[in-house]
Design a protein around this motif. Structure first.
Motif, PDB file in Angstrom:
ATOM      1  N   ALA A  73       0.813  -1.215   0.000  1.00 23.07           N
ATOM      2  CA  ALA A  73       0.000   0.000   0.000  1.00 23.07           C
ATOM      3  C   ALA A  73       0.849   1.269   0.000  1.00 23.07           C
ATOM      4  O   ALA A  73       0.457   2.275  -0.604  1.00 23.07           O
ATOM      5  N   HIS A  83      -0.371   3.301  -3.865  1.00 20.79           N
ATOM      6  CA  HIS A  83      -1.796   2.980  -3.813  1.00 20.79           C
ATOM      7  C   HIS A  83      -2.558   3.836  -2.804  1.00 20.79           C
ATOM      8  O   HIS A  83      -3.660   4.302  -3.087  1.00 20.79           O
ATOM      9  N   VAL A  84      -1.990   4.040  -1.621  1.00 20.87           N
ATOM     10  CA  VAL A  84      -2.692   4.830  -0.601  1.00 20.87           C
ATOM     11  C   VAL A  84      -2.831   6.283  -1.050  1.00 20.87           C
ATOM     12  O   VAL A  84      -3.870   6.908  -0.837  1.00 20.87           O
ATOM     13  N   MET A  87      -5.609   6.458  -3.408  1.00 16.94           N
ATOM     14  CA  MET A  87      -6.873   6.315  -2.699  1.00 16.94           C
ATOM     15  C   MET A  87      -7.268   7.633  -2.034  1.00 16.94           C
ATOM     16  O   MET A  87      -8.430   8.030  -2.075  1.00 16.94           O
ATOM     17  N   LEU A  92      -9.534   4.588  -6.823  1.00 16.60           N
ATOM     18  CA  LEU A  92      -9.523   3.282  -6.153  1.00 16.60           C
ATOM     19  C   LEU A  92      -8.973   2.230  -7.106  1.00 16.60           C
ATOM     20  O   LEU A  92      -9.605   1.867  -8.085  1.00 16.60           O
ATOM     21  N   ASP A  93      -7.787   1.765  -6.803  1.00 11.43           N
ATOM     22  CA  ASP A  93      -7.132   0.730  -7.596  1.00 11.43           C
ATOM     23  C   ASP A  93      -7.671  -0.637  -7.194  1.00 11.43           C
ATOM     24  O   ASP A  93      -7.971  -0.879  -6.018  1.00 11.43           O
ATOM     25  N   LEU A  96      -6.156  -2.433  -4.127  1.00 11.79           N
ATOM     26  CA  LEU A  96      -6.593  -2.143  -2.758  1.00 11.79           C
ATOM     27  C   LEU A  96      -7.450  -3.267  -2.189  1.00 11.79           C
ATOM     28  O   LEU A  96      -7.448  -3.504  -0.980  1.00 11.79           O
ATOM     29  N   ILE A  99      -4.963  -5.825  -1.022  1.00 16.87           N
ATOM     30  CA  ILE A  99      -4.321  -5.310   0.186  1.00 16.87           C
ATOM     31  C   ILE A  99      -5.250  -5.491   1.379  1.00 16.87           C
ATOM     32  O   ILE A  99      -4.834  -5.929   2.455  1.00 16.87           O
ATOM     33  N   GLY A 100      -6.520  -5.191   1.199  1.00 20.48           N
ATOM     34  CA  GLY A 100      -7.509  -5.389   2.268  1.00 20.48           C
ATOM     35  C   GLY A 100      -7.630  -6.850   2.663  1.00 20.48           C
ATOM     36  O   GLY A 100      -7.758  -7.169   3.853  1.00 20.48           O
TER      37      GLY A 100
END
Length: 163
Positions: A73, A83-84, A87, A92-93, A96, A99-100
């Motif tokens: 992230a 990525h963050v 976001m 929104l990639d 993500l 990652i979640g």
């Protein structure tokens, strides 16, 4: 708060610029997201060794899923995208979601290690002692992994010097 041309708060921009400034980028030589490749590149180790250590530490109960998710992230890829940061900017990639999933897997008991599942209830050990032993076990595993990386790094540098 002041806004910059990039559309976000100045403090967020400074944070992501600082992340880029540490010069650790996710590798294009990747199996999943390039985090182990980035660690290997930064430490000078073989990426396969770093991946192997990560897998072993994960099997033994270390918080590898959480660390990998954080790296995925927060570390920039080879083009500099984080990525963050995207976001925060409203993009929104699909990564993500993965990652979640890694973050959620961190807290699933089945993936918290095969060696330390807690003491048997029949022992009658208090909860605080069981938690202390679990923490000590995790610290011991991470310490052993660090020791292994140092030994392998020294061995690799000695063999490279002898060639």
């Amino acid at each position: 708060m002041t806004q910059q041309d990039t559309g976000g708060p100045a403090s967020a921009t400074r944070f992501f610029d600082w992340i880029r400034g540490i010069h650790v980028t996710r590798s294009d030589d990747r199996w999943l997201a390039g985090v182990c490749g980035a660690v290997a590149e930064r430490t000078g180790l073989d990426p396969l060794v770093v991946r192997g250590v990560a897998i072993v530490v994960a099997l033994l109960g270390g918080p590898v899923f959480l660390a990998y998710a954080a790296g995925w992230a927060l570390l920039p890829d080879s083009s500099g995208r984080i990525h963050v940061e995207r976001m925060v900017r409203g993009v929104l990639d699909p990564a993500l979601i993965a990652i979640g999933v890694l973050v959620v897997l961190t807290f699933v008991p089945a993936v918290q290690g095969i060696w330390w599942q807690g003491v048997p209830v029949a022992w009658g050990m208090p909860g605080w002692l069981s938690a202390t032993l679990g923490t000590a076990w995790t610290i011991a595993l991470v310490g052993c992994a660090v020791w292994l990386v140092v030994v392998l790094a020294r061995r690799g540098s000695q063999s490279a010097a002898g060639v």
